[in-house]
Design a protein around this motif. Structure first.
Motif, PDB file in Angstrom:
ATOM      1  N   THR A  33       0.876  -1.182   0.000  1.00  0.00           N
ATOM      2  CA  THR A  33       0.000   0.000   0.000  1.00  0.00           C
ATOM      3  C   THR A  33       0.907   1.224   0.000  1.00  0.00           C
ATOM      4  O   THR A  33       1.930   1.245   0.695  1.00  0.00           O
ATOM      5  N   TYR A  35       1.296   5.230   0.756  1.00  0.00           N
ATOM      6  CA  TYR A  35       0.735   6.357   1.512  1.00  0.00           C
ATOM      7  C   TYR A  35       1.416   7.636   1.061  1.00  0.00           C
ATOM      8  O   TYR A  35       2.648   7.740   1.123  1.00  0.00           O
ATOM      9  N   GLN A 132      -6.566   1.738  -6.147  1.00  0.00           N
ATOM     10  CA  GLN A 132      -7.109   1.316  -4.847  1.00  0.00           C
ATOM     11  C   GLN A 132      -6.018   0.953  -3.836  1.00  0.00           C
ATOM     12  O   GLN A 132      -6.312   0.758  -2.660  1.00  0.00           O
ATOM     13  N   ARG A 135      -3.234   5.523  -0.715  1.00  0.00           N
ATOM     14  CA  ARG A 135      -3.981   6.332   0.260  1.00  0.00           C
ATOM     15  C   ARG A 135      -3.407   7.738   0.197  1.00  0.00           C
ATOM     16  O   ARG A 135      -2.266   7.964   0.625  1.00  0.00           O
ATOM     17  N   LYS A 138      -2.236  11.287   3.411  1.00  0.00           N
ATOM     18  CA  LYS A 138      -1.703  10.609   4.603  1.00  0.00           C
ATOM     19  C   LYS A 138      -0.272  11.068   4.844  1.00  0.00           C
ATOM     20  O   LYS A 138       0.673  10.588   4.207  1.00  0.00           O
ATOM     21  N   ALA A 161      -2.459   3.342  10.576  1.00  0.00           N
ATOM     22  CA  ALA A 161      -2.528   2.146   9.732  1.00  0.00           C
ATOM     23  C   ALA A 161      -1.457   1.167  10.191  1.00  0.00           C
ATOM     24  O   ALA A 161      -0.388   1.581  10.636  1.00  0.00           O
TER      25      ALA A 161
END
Ligand code: FAD
Length: 431
Positions: A33, A35, A132, A135, A138, A161
């Motif tokens: 992921t 950020y 998707q 993020r 952040k 997170a």
């Protein structure tokens, strides 16, 4: 289908380092992921160029990154200058009979100059990473651990997170670096190199009218005392990218803000001893300009990792831009991290510290050499390096030697060597 890896990775920061790494990990089915503090991806409207090592690293990360680069990159426009990195020009020399400043020497490499508009490259690269998994908004503030060994990222917006490992690609003022070295360590903050730069883009037609086609359509460096200008074509030859550097003994007014607004008149005054053609070129810049302070990590980080937290790109080794290799080294980092994390022996979070330790051993000395060498070569361009001065033969030799270290490397071999080291480490034969 069960995941290949029983861990997840958080990347903090979506610049060239973070995005290339995210693409490389995702394409290897490594859960990741990204950020990013900003509300969307965004690169500045300036040029960047890549040397052969960077192009190799793109291919290791993901063929699509290389294709994105090929889509937007601009090479020297003259076929005779296909392999030329820069023509170096003495800004004080006389013009030749056809009105062009004479070349003092030329530096070439296997790919020649590859200039591109940062924002265009980014636009292509983001297509390779699923939205998707990003993020936005952040901004990482600090990192703690929960009771079960998961890392907790605390963001400015109050959210938290969890992840198994964090790779800080959060640039020169990295929070992740501060978390690793401690906020009071000398490497926690960047250092002003006492150089600043004006950057601008000029329509190619106007640039040709100012300095002639040979200089405008091919990469060129104008060397002067305590200052230098570099130019190379971007935007498929429609635009000239220009960066004008100046050395100053004064301190930068605000270490929190690495840019300030400036005026074209100020720049013209500082370069007034340059010849009329270059002055004409500078006059094509906007009357209001941004001035960029050149900071680097002159106090090197003692390590690139701590436990399952590591740093990559400018967060680890921000350099002044004089070798034109900072972003290329970011992509080298991404290639190595992706290859190590993809290794079949790396299955769970228990192997991640060994991955980061190997990355630290294999990358740190090369990356920190670049920071030091870049300062030195910047002084060579400005005829102020000790023992080199304005001796062009010596300047040329310095550039050739150092560019060779940057470009003449086999990135696949570098990664394969690192994987061997990782396996030794995991089998307990290397501390
Ligand atoms: P950055 O581009 O700084 O990206 C960091 C990202 O992290 C940003 O998106 C930021 O918003 C985000 N972030 C920061 N803090 C946080 C936080 N706390 N939480 C979440 N997100 C955060 N290199 C070359 O190879 N060739 C060149 O020709 C070249 N020219 C240059 C010219 C100039 C004038 C300069 C200054 C540099 C040049 N470089 C060049 C170097 C190159 O620009 C950098 O090495 C490269 O862009 C660094 O990328 P990065 O992703 O590590 O950092």
């Amino acid at each position: 289908m069960s995941p290949v890896k029983d861990f997840d990775i958080a990347i903090v920061g979506g610049g060239i380092a973070g995005l290339t790494l995210a693409i490389a990990l995702n394409s290897r089915s490594i859960p990741v992921t990204l950020y990013e503090q900003a509300a969307s991806f965004g690169e500045i409207g300036a040029g960047v160029s890549f040397s052969p090592n960077a192009v190799q690293a793109m291919k290791v990360c993901h063929q699509g990154i290389y294709e994105a680069f090929e889509t937007v990159c601009t090479r020297n426009l003259w076929p005779s200058k296909e392999k030329v990195w820069f023509d170096y020009v003495d800004a004080y020399s006389d013009v030749t009979s056809d009105g062009v400043l004479a070349t003092a020497f030329t530096i070439s490499n296997s790919l020649g100059q590859n200039g591109l508009h940062r924002a265009h490259f980014l636009d292509e690269a983001v297509k390779l990473f699923p939205k998707q998994l990003v993020r936005f908004g952040k901004r990482l503030q600090n990192i703690t651990e929960d009771g079960s060994g998961r890392l907790m990222m605390h963001f400015d917006d109050g959210t938290v997170a969890k992840t198994d490992a964090i790779i800080g690609c959060d640039g020169i003022k990295s929070r992740v670096r501060q978390a690793i070295v401690g906020p009071d360590h000398s490497s926690a903050r960047p250092v002003y190199t006492h150089k600043y730069a004006y950057r601008g883009l000029i329509p190619m037609e106007d640039a040709c009218a100012a300095v002639g086609e040979e200089r405008a359509q091919n990469a060129c460096m104008y060397m002067g005392h305590d200052k230098h200008i570099l130019t190379f074509p971007v935007n498929h030859g429609k635009t000239l990218n220009l960066v004008a550097f100046r050395t100053s003994s004064e301190d930068w007014p605000d270490a929190q803000r690495l840019t300030r607004s400036g005026e074209l008149d100020e720049l013209l005054h500082e370069f007034e001893d340059y010849g009329p053609a270059v002055i004409k070129l500078l006059k094509l810049l906007d009357p209001k300009l941004n001035v960029w302070a050149i900071f680097d990590l002159g106090y090197p980080a003692p390590t690139f990792y701590k436990g399952r937290i590591c740093i990559s790109g400018d967060a680890a080794h921000a350099t002044s831009p004089h070798h034109g290799a900072g972003a290329g080294f970011c992509i080298e980092d991404s290639a190595m991290l992706a290859e190590l994390l993809a290794d079949e022996q790396v299955k769970s979070r228990h192997e991640l510290e060994a991955v980061f330790a190997t990355y630290d051993t294999e990358r740190r000395s090369r990356a920190q050499w670049l920071v030091e060498s870049s300062r030195w070569i910047g002084d060579c361009y400005e005829l102020r390096a000790e023992g080199i001065g304005n001796d062009f033969t010596k300047i040329e030799a310095e550039i050739k030697k150092r560019n060779g270290i940057i470009a003449d490397i086999n990135i696949e071999e570098m990664c394969a060597r690192a994987k061997d080291e990782l396996r030794k480490r995991l089998s307990g034969s290397c501390e």
